[in-house]
Design a protein around this motif. Structure first.
Motif, PDB file in Angstrom:
ATOM      1  N   CYS A 135       2.490 -11.703 -32.275  1.00  0.00           N
ATOM      2  CA  CYS A 135       1.289 -12.449 -32.668  1.00  0.00           C
ATOM      3  C   CYS A 135       1.624 -13.744 -33.398  1.00  0.00           C
ATOM      4  N   LEU A 136       2.906 -13.913 -33.786  1.00  0.00           N
ATOM      5  CA  LEU A 136       3.399 -15.118 -34.468  1.00  0.00           C
ATOM      6  C   LEU A 136       2.794 -15.315 -35.852  1.00  0.00           C
ATOM      7  N   ASN A 137       2.192 -14.274 -36.407  1.00  0.00           N
ATOM      8  CA  ASN A 137       1.684 -14.332 -37.774  1.00  0.00           C
ATOM      9  C   ASN A 137       2.772 -13.909 -38.755  1.00  0.00           C
ATOM     10  N   LYS A 138       2.582 -14.278 -40.015  1.00  0.00           N
ATOM     11  CA  LYS A 138       3.520 -13.865 -41.044  1.00  0.00           C
ATOM     12  C   LYS A 138       3.467 -12.347 -41.239  1.00  0.00           C
ATOM     13  N   ALA A 139       4.566 -11.771 -41.689  1.00  0.00           N
ATOM     14  CA  ALA A 139       4.589 -10.338 -42.008  1.00  0.00           C
ATOM     15  C   ALA A 139       3.455 -10.025 -42.976  1.00  0.00           C
ATOM     16  N   PRO A 140       2.800  -8.883 -42.805  1.00  0.00           N
ATOM     17  CA  PRO A 140       1.586  -8.588 -43.582  1.00  0.00           C
ATOM     18  C   PRO A 140       1.815  -8.344 -45.068  1.00  0.00           C
ATOM     19  N   PHE A 141       3.047  -7.979 -45.458  1.00  0.00           N
ATOM     20  CA  PHE A 141       3.313  -7.720 -46.874  1.00  0.00           C
ATOM     21  C   PHE A 141       4.814  -7.766 -47.131  1.00  0.00           C
ATOM     22  N   ILE A 142       5.172  -7.710 -48.396  1.00  0.00           N
ATOM     23  CA  ILE A 142       6.570  -7.692 -48.807  1.00  0.00           C
ATOM     24  C   ILE A 142       6.991  -6.242 -49.036  1.00  0.00           C
ATOM     25  N   SER A 143       8.098  -5.862 -48.441  1.00  0.00           N
ATOM     26  CA  SER A 143       8.598  -4.496 -48.589  1.00  0.00           C
ATOM     27  C   SER A 143       9.080  -4.240 -50.013  1.00  0.00           C
ATOM     28  N   LYS A 144       8.673  -3.105 -50.583  1.00  0.00           N
ATOM     29  CA  LYS A 144       9.113  -2.742 -51.926  1.00  0.00           C
ATOM     30  C   LYS A 144      10.621  -2.479 -51.978  1.00  0.00           C
ATOM     31  N   SER A 145      11.151  -1.877 -50.921  1.00  0.00           N
ATOM     32  CA  SER A 145      12.558  -1.471 -50.944  1.00  0.00           C
ATOM     33  C   SER A 145      13.515  -2.637 -50.743  1.00  0.00           C
ATOM     34  N   THR A 146      13.109  -3.653 -49.960  1.00  0.00           N
ATOM     35  CA  THR A 146      14.010  -4.770 -49.678  1.00  0.00           C
ATOM     36  C   THR A 146      13.574  -6.080 -50.327  1.00  0.00           C
ATOM     37  N   ALA A 147      12.317  -6.122 -50.790  1.00  0.00           N
ATOM     38  CA  ALA A 147      11.742  -7.373 -51.334  1.00  0.00           C
ATOM     39  C   ALA A 147      11.731  -8.471 -50.281  1.00  0.00           C
ATOM     40  N   LYS A 148      11.684  -8.074 -48.997  1.00  0.00           N
ATOM     41  CA  LYS A 148      11.649  -9.008 -47.884  1.00  0.00           C
ATOM     42  C   LYS A 148      10.352  -8.803 -47.097  1.00  0.00           C
ATOM     43  N   PRO A 149       9.950  -9.802 -46.300  1.00  0.00           N
ATOM     44  CA  PRO A 149       8.763  -9.618 -45.449  1.00  0.00           C
ATOM     45  C   PRO A 149       8.931  -8.393 -44.550  1.00  0.00           C
TER      46      PRO A 149
END
Length: 266
Positions: free
Chosen positions: A217-231
Motif C-alpha cells: 500500500c506504500l503507507n508508513k508502518a502503522p506503529f513502532i514496535s515495542k521490542s525493536t523500537a522500529k517501524p
C-alpha cells in the motif's frame, strides 16, 4: 514409514481405538501411566470393539498425534455388572488380552493420522490404516516430560524472533555474511506441527530495505514496535515456503499487518 508396516495383524480383523486425551475430563494419560489403561479400556458404553483385535492409540497435544498403547485381542464381551468398574456408565465389558510382540513399540511409538480424528472414536483399521504414519520412535517410554520436550513450536518461534531483534542494528555486510550460513530452502524442524527454521537475516534485510514503508500500500508502518523500537512491518514470502519458495531477500516483501493478512486471506 507407514504404521501398518509394523502390525502383524490383518487390518480387516482390527478396530482402531483413538482415545482422546482432550476428552470430557478423562485423564487418559494418568490412567495409562498408572498401568491401568487396558482395564479401563475394557469398559465401553456401546459395542465398540466389533473386530478380533483392538489397536489403541492415545491422543496427545489435543490429538495432534498419538501414542501407541498396544494391540489387544478380544476374547469375549459381556454385560457390565454391579460392583464392576464404570457400572452405570458403561454397559459392556470386554475381556481382552494384550497381544505379545509389540513390547518395544508400546509407549514409545508416536504416530500421526493424515486427518484430524477428534474425540474418542473407533475406526475399522482397514479403512484408515493407510492414512497413519510413524512420527517418531522415542528412546525411552513416554512420560509427561515428553510433552514439554516435543512441544517445540513456541521455542522455535521465540528463538527466531530473538535473532531478528538482535540482528536488526548490525551492519548490512555482517547481516549478509551471517545469512550465508542458512540454506535458501530452509529445513523443517519436527515440532508435530511442521514449521520452517527461517533465516532471521533475510527478515532483517527485507525490513531495512523497506525503511518503514509497506511494499504493497506504500503507507508508513502503522506503529513502532515495542521490542525493536522500529517501524512495525511483517516480512512475507512472495512464493510461500510451503510451496517451495526460497527463504531469500528476493522472495520477500515487507508489509503492514493489513496488507500481510490480505496476501494470505484476501
Amino acid at each position: 514409514m507407514e504404521f501398518k508396516q509394523l502390525l502383524a495383524q490383518d487390518p480387516a480383523e482390527c478396530k482402531i481405538h483413538f482415545v482422546s486425551s482432550a476428552g470430557q475430563g478423562e485423564a487418559v494419560l494418568d490412567i495409562y501411566l498408572a498401568g491401568e489403561f487396558e482395564e479401563d479400556q475394557q469398559f465401553q458404553r456401546r459395542k465398540n470393539f466389533s473386530r478380533k483385535y483392538v489397536i489403541s492409540l492415545i491422543g496427545l497435544e489435543r490429538n495432534t498425534y498419538y501414542l501407541f498403547a498396544g494391540v489387544f485381542e478380544v476374547l469375549s464381551v459381556e454385560k457390565n455388572k454391579v460392583g464392576q468398574l464404570h457400572f452405570g456408565d458403561c454397559l459392556w465389558k470386554y475381556n481382552t488380552v494384550e497381544v505379545p510382540g509389540y513390547e518395544k513399540l508400546v509407549g514409545r511409538l508416536l504416530v500421526k493420522p493424515k486427518d484430524t480424528i477428534g474425540q474418542s472414536v473407533y475406526r475399522l483399521a482397514c479403512g484408515i490404516i493407510d492414512d497413519i504414519n510413524v512420527l517418531e520412535y522415542l528412546s525411552k517410554p513416554f512420560d509427561y516430560s515428553n510433552l514439554n520436550s516435543t512441544s517445540s513450536t513456541k521455542s522455535t518461534e521465540k528463538g527466531f524472533k530473538q535473532e531478528v531483534e538482535e540482528a536488526y542494528d548490525l551492519p548490512l555486510d555482517i547481516i549478509r555474511q551471517k545469512s550465508k550460513s542458512y540454506p535458501s530452502k530452509p529445513k523443517k524442524i519436527k515440532t508435530y506441527t511442521s514449521t520452517f527454521k527461517r533465516n532471521p537475516f533475510v527478515v532483517v534485510e527485507a525490513l531495512r530495505k523497506a525503511n518503514g514503508i509497506c511494499g504493497s500500500c506504500l503507507n508508513k508502518a502503522p506503529f513502532i514496535s515495542k521490542s525493536t523500537a522500529k517501524p512495525y512491518l511483517e516480512v512475507h514470502h512472495i512464493k510461500m515456503l510451503a510451496d517451495g519458495g526460497d527463504d531469500t531477500v528476493e522472495n520477500t516483501i515487507a508489509l503492514c499487518p493489513n496488507c500481510h493478512r490480505e496476501k494470505h486471506f484476501g
